[in-house]
Design a protein around this motif. Structure first.
Motif, PDB file in Angstrom:
ATOM      1  N   GLU A   1       0.828  -1.208   0.000  1.00  0.00           N
ATOM      2  CA  GLU A   1       0.000   0.000   0.000  1.00  0.00           C
ATOM      3  C   GLU A   1       0.863   1.259   0.000  1.00  0.00           C
ATOM      4  OE1 GLU A   1      -2.808   0.255  -0.890  1.00  0.00           O
ATOM      5  OE2 GLU A   1      -4.364  -0.668   0.313  1.00  0.00           O
TER       6      GLU A   1
ATOM      7  N   LEU B   1      -4.799   3.770  -8.643  1.00  0.00           N
ATOM      8  CA  LEU B   1      -5.052   3.614  -7.211  1.00  0.00           C
ATOM      9  C   LEU B   1      -6.231   2.677  -6.968  1.00  0.00           C
ATOM     10  CD1 LEU B   1      -3.764   4.570  -4.685  1.00  0.00           C
ATOM     11  CD2 LEU B   1      -5.336   6.465  -4.594  1.00  0.00           C
TER      12      LEU B   1
ATOM     13  N   MET C   1      -7.776   9.267  -3.357  1.00  0.00           N
ATOM     14  CA  MET C   1      -8.670   9.046  -4.494  1.00  0.00           C
ATOM     15  C   MET C   1      -9.632  10.210  -4.658  1.00  0.00           C
ATOM     16  SD  MET C   1      -9.656   5.068  -4.825  1.00  0.00           S
ATOM     17  CE  MET C   1      -9.750   4.607  -3.142  1.00  0.00           C
TER      18      MET C   1
ATOM     19  N   THR D   1      -5.640  -0.691  -4.969  1.00  0.00           N
ATOM     20  CA  THR D   1      -6.323  -0.893  -3.697  1.00  0.00           C
ATOM     21  C   THR D   1      -7.109  -2.191  -3.713  1.00  0.00           C
ATOM     22  OG1 THR D   1      -6.565   1.480  -3.599  1.00  0.00           O
ATOM     23  CG2 THR D   1      -7.776   0.228  -1.995  1.00  0.00           C
TER      24      THR D   1
ATOM     25  N   SER E   1       1.850   1.767  -3.504  1.00  0.00           N
ATOM     26  CA  SER E   1       0.746   2.216  -4.358  1.00  0.00           C
ATOM     27  C   SER E   1       0.416   3.678  -4.110  1.00  0.00           C
ATOM     28  CB  SER E   1      -0.521   1.412  -4.107  1.00  0.00           C
ATOM     29  OG  SER E   1      -0.266   0.077  -4.005  1.00  0.00           O
ATOM     30  N   ILE E   2       0.327   4.071  -2.821  1.00  0.00           N
ATOM     31  CA  ILE E   2      -0.108   5.429  -2.525  1.00  0.00           C
ATOM     32  C   ILE E   2       0.935   6.431  -2.984  1.00  0.00           C
ATOM     33  CG2 ILE E   2      -0.666   7.013  -0.660  1.00  0.00           C
ATOM     34  CD1 ILE E   2      -1.877   4.646   0.826  1.00  0.00           C
TER      35      ILE E   2
ATOM     36  N   THR F   1      -5.882   6.040   1.305  1.00  0.00           N
ATOM     37  CA  THR F   1      -6.240   5.816  -0.101  1.00  0.00           C
ATOM     38  C   THR F   1      -7.518   6.578  -0.456  1.00  0.00           C
ATOM     39  OG1 THR F   1      -7.201   3.752   0.646  1.00  0.00           O
ATOM     40  CG2 THR F   1      -5.151   3.598  -0.533  1.00  0.00           C
ATOM     41  N   THR F   2      -8.502   6.585   0.474  1.00  0.00           N
ATOM     42  CA  THR F   2      -9.744   7.285   0.173  1.00  0.00           C
ATOM     43  C   THR F   2      -9.476   8.771  -0.041  1.00  0.00           C
ATOM     44  OG1 THR F   2     -10.831   5.718   1.610  1.00  0.00           O
ATOM     45  CG2 THR F   2     -12.106   7.618   0.932  1.00  0.00           C
TER      46      THR F   2
ATOM     47  N   GLU G   1     -13.448  -2.377   1.591  1.00  0.00           N
ATOM     48  CA  GLU G   1     -12.539  -2.218   2.719  1.00  0.00           C
ATOM     49  C   GLU G   1     -13.239  -2.560   4.024  1.00  0.00           C
ATOM     50  OE1 GLU G   1      -9.475   1.108   1.302  1.00  0.00           O
ATOM     51  OE2 GLU G   1     -10.950   1.729   2.782  1.00  0.00           O
TER      52      GLU G   1
END
Lengths: 521, 115
Positions: free
Chosen positions: A157, A183, B90, A187, A160-161, B86-87, B35
């Motif tokens: 992660e 992403l 995004m 994810t 990826s981020i 991640t949220t 998630e």
């Protein structure tokens, strides 16, 4: 003083990961005081972590598997004994063997090259690039050195981020779409992997790869977990049915970032091999798993190259070739896995795996070089569209030479490094199944055709009316470093195979060395 | 059993949203649903019916065996934090896309990108 040296030598494993991470936070703070210090600081932390990586390599090559428990006063103590008398692994464990060290060397080389290249390529005021890049380097090292499944997920992660952030570093118009797609895909991939990890934890109460490898019984739930992890990691590695994020992410990110993304994908590939050989190595049905890898590999090779042929954007074209070359690695290692444990393994399986693993490091070098030349073209002309560029050889002789080296290498022409690993794959896969070998050769020919097209349209032709921008020396230096390495690897493949590749293949095949860190369990 | 059914439903809803919805924000919500499902699955691995929080001073004397497993909780917390990151990232990409195209529909964005 001697204590300090001993302490550093004792903790190389954690220091490799910590140095770039520290560097990331320090550069971010320093950027607010004086932007001139950002690049030197980033360079220093990369240099330090790379030298630690080489130090770790020498430790592993001389003394076998190195493992350390972090957050512990006695890092060599990996287990706790229960009142019942049995030993249980505690804490988060970092573990490095021949294979992880080979991957760490790739990261060390590529991170150094990419940071040198970025000095002029990335605009001065854009200081956010360096912290993000350092975090990505740290995450990639982490994926290769961790001995703990949950940490593997965390590092995936992190990569990826930070990678998604880096895609948008220069381009704010098209890049956010690609970054969003990337992403979302990564994810989902990481969550699939996490579900697999949860299934294993629920059954065996441990997250440690070496410990789990000993306990796995290959029950139905284990099979589900294996399938989930295989799918997630293949998705992250950019293998064919799940490759749609690759052209966007590689194509729209700044060129040095694309070059490092190759290493990031290979880290996932490494994790895939680690799962197949070490985690499930003692219980897996080799033939089924091997054929899964072979089929993924052949599909990636073929679909990647056929999608690359009609591309008009130079970086998207190279991205599809990255998918196609990943196929060679999967094919080589898959053939090795299929015949593992049978007499055929000694006959050609070992060689196939050598070819597959050697191709990993070769691919990082030449694909990195190709992406960097694409970045030089973009830097000079401001466009990536093949239709808009021509005759660059008149103004950019060095870049032309570097591009030719990269293109010949990816097509597998001697005496470049791509030839050295591909000949191993052709030869050994032919002994396994001639059809697969023929497909591999056909893909190589198509690759050559595609790169000749690029070479012809971008570098040959009449002098362009507009003089392209001069390429700075730091960018040329980075490309020159990779070119020299490619030539070295191509001219002395025996040296590399005996010293770097053989220990890596041995580490994958010989599961007991990796699992053996818990001798008492 | 009920937990696993909920997990399966959450993941199925999330996958549905990602595959069939065109609105980028709905795709982000879909990922959040997956998630949540995976986090629920992780936390259920270490749960004991009627158990106590895994803190020695809080659990009643002699009932330490009834404490829930701490590792899955640590994993879930980490996973939640990663999910937050991640949220956020995004959604910030969605903001950038909206600024460029004045739409959050992936269909529209795809049409704009193809030329």
């Amino acid at each position: 003083m001697i204590d300090l040296v001993a302490l550093l030598l004792d903790n190389t494993l954690s220091l490799i990961i910590v140095t770039p991470l520290m560097g990331a936070f320090v550069t971010e703070l320093v950027a607010r005081i004086n932007k001139k210090w950002v690049f030197p600081l980033a360079l220093i932390s990369i240099l330090v972590s790379s030298s630690f990586a080489f130090l770790l390599a020498s430790q592993v090559y001389s003394g076998g598997v190195v493992s350390r428990a972090i957050e512990s006063d006695n890092p060599a103590k990996l287990t706790v004994s229960l009142p019942s008398g049995s030993l249980l692994p505690i804490r988060i464990i970092l573990e490095a063997d021949g294979m992880s060290v080979l991957m760490a060397i790739i990261v060390a080389i590529m991170s150094l090259v990419v940071i040198i290249y970025s000095r002029k390529f990335i605009r001065k005021k854009l200081t956010l690039f360096y912290p993000l890049f350092l975090i990505m380097v740290s995450g990639t090292y982490g994926m290769m050195l961790t001995g703990d499944l949950f940490n593997l997920f965390v590092f995936i992660e992190i990569v990826s981020i930070s990678g998604a952030g880096l895609i948008t570093a220069l381009d704010r118009k098209r890049a956010p779409d690609s970054a969003f797609k990337f992403l979302v895909m990564s994810t989902i991939g990481a969550l699939i992997i996490l579900t697999g990890i949860g299934l294993l934890y629920g059954q065996y109460d441990s997250l440690n790869i070496a410990f789990l490898a000993k306990s796995i019984h290959w029950t139905f739930l284990d099979k589900v977990a294996f399938a989930l992890m295989l799918a997630g990691l293949a998705m992250k590695a950019g293998s064919v049915p799940m490759h749609m994020w690759v052209p966007d992410a590689y194509g729209d990110s700044p060129a040095p970032v694309s070059a490092f993304f190759v290493v990031g994908s290979q880290a996932s590939l490494y994790a895939l091999f680690r799962i197949c050989f070490s985690l499930f190595g003692l219980s897996l049905n080799y033939v089924t798993a091997g054929w899964i890898l072979i089929i993924l590999g052949v599909l990636s090779m073929f679909v990647g190259v056929t999608m690359a042929l009609p591309q008009k954007d130079i970086k998207r074209l190279m991205a599809f070739h990255a998918v196609s070359q990943t196929g060679y690695m999967l094919l080589g290692v898959g053939v090795g896995l299929t015949v593992l444990g049978t007499p055929a393994f000694a006959a050609f399986g070992f060689k196939a795996m050598e070819g597959g693993i050697f191709h990993v490091i070769n691919h990082a070098l030449y694909k990195g070089l190709l992406f960097l030349t694409a970045g030089a073209i973009f830097y000079a002309t401001g466009t990536r569209k093949l239709n808009d560029i021509r005759g660059l050889a008149h103004y950019m002789p060095w870049t032309t030479v570097f591009f030719m080296v990269g293109a010949f290498s990816i097509a597998g022409l001697p005496p470049f490094n791509g030839f050295a690993s591909k000949i191993l794959i052709y030869e050994s896969v032919y002994a396994f199944n001639p059809v697969l070998s023929a497909i591999a050769m056909l893909v190589s020919i198509l690759t050559l055709a595609s790169f000749i097209k690029v070479f012809y349209s971008a570098f040959l032709g009449p002098k362009p009316s507009k003089k392209p921008k001069r390429i700075p020396h730091s960018m040329l230096l980075a490309m020159l470093l990779l070119t020299l390495l490619i030539l070295f690897f191509g001219l002395f493949p025996e040296l590399i195979i005996n010293n770097l590749i053989k220990p890596a293949v041995m580490a994958l095949v010989n599961v007991s060395a990796y699992v053996g860190v818990f001798s008492g369990v | 059993m009920l937990v696993y059914i909920t997990v399966a439903l959450l993941i199925a809803f999330g996958l549905y949203a990602i595959m069939f919805k065109k609105n980028l924000i709905k795709i982000v919500i879909g990922i959040n649903l997956i998630e949540a499902g995976v986090n629920l699955f992780l936390i259920s691995l270490g749960y004991i019916q009627g158990g106590y929080a895994p803190i020695y001073t809080l659990a009643p004397e002699g009932l330490w065996k009834n404490m829930v497993l701490p590792t899955p909780q640590a994993l879930t917390l980490t996973s939640i934090v990663i999910g937050l990151a991640t949220t956020a990232l995004m959604l910030s990409f969605v903001i950038m896309i909206y600024k460029n195209y004045k739409t959050v529909s992936s269909k529209e964005v795809g049409r704009l990108l193809s030329d």
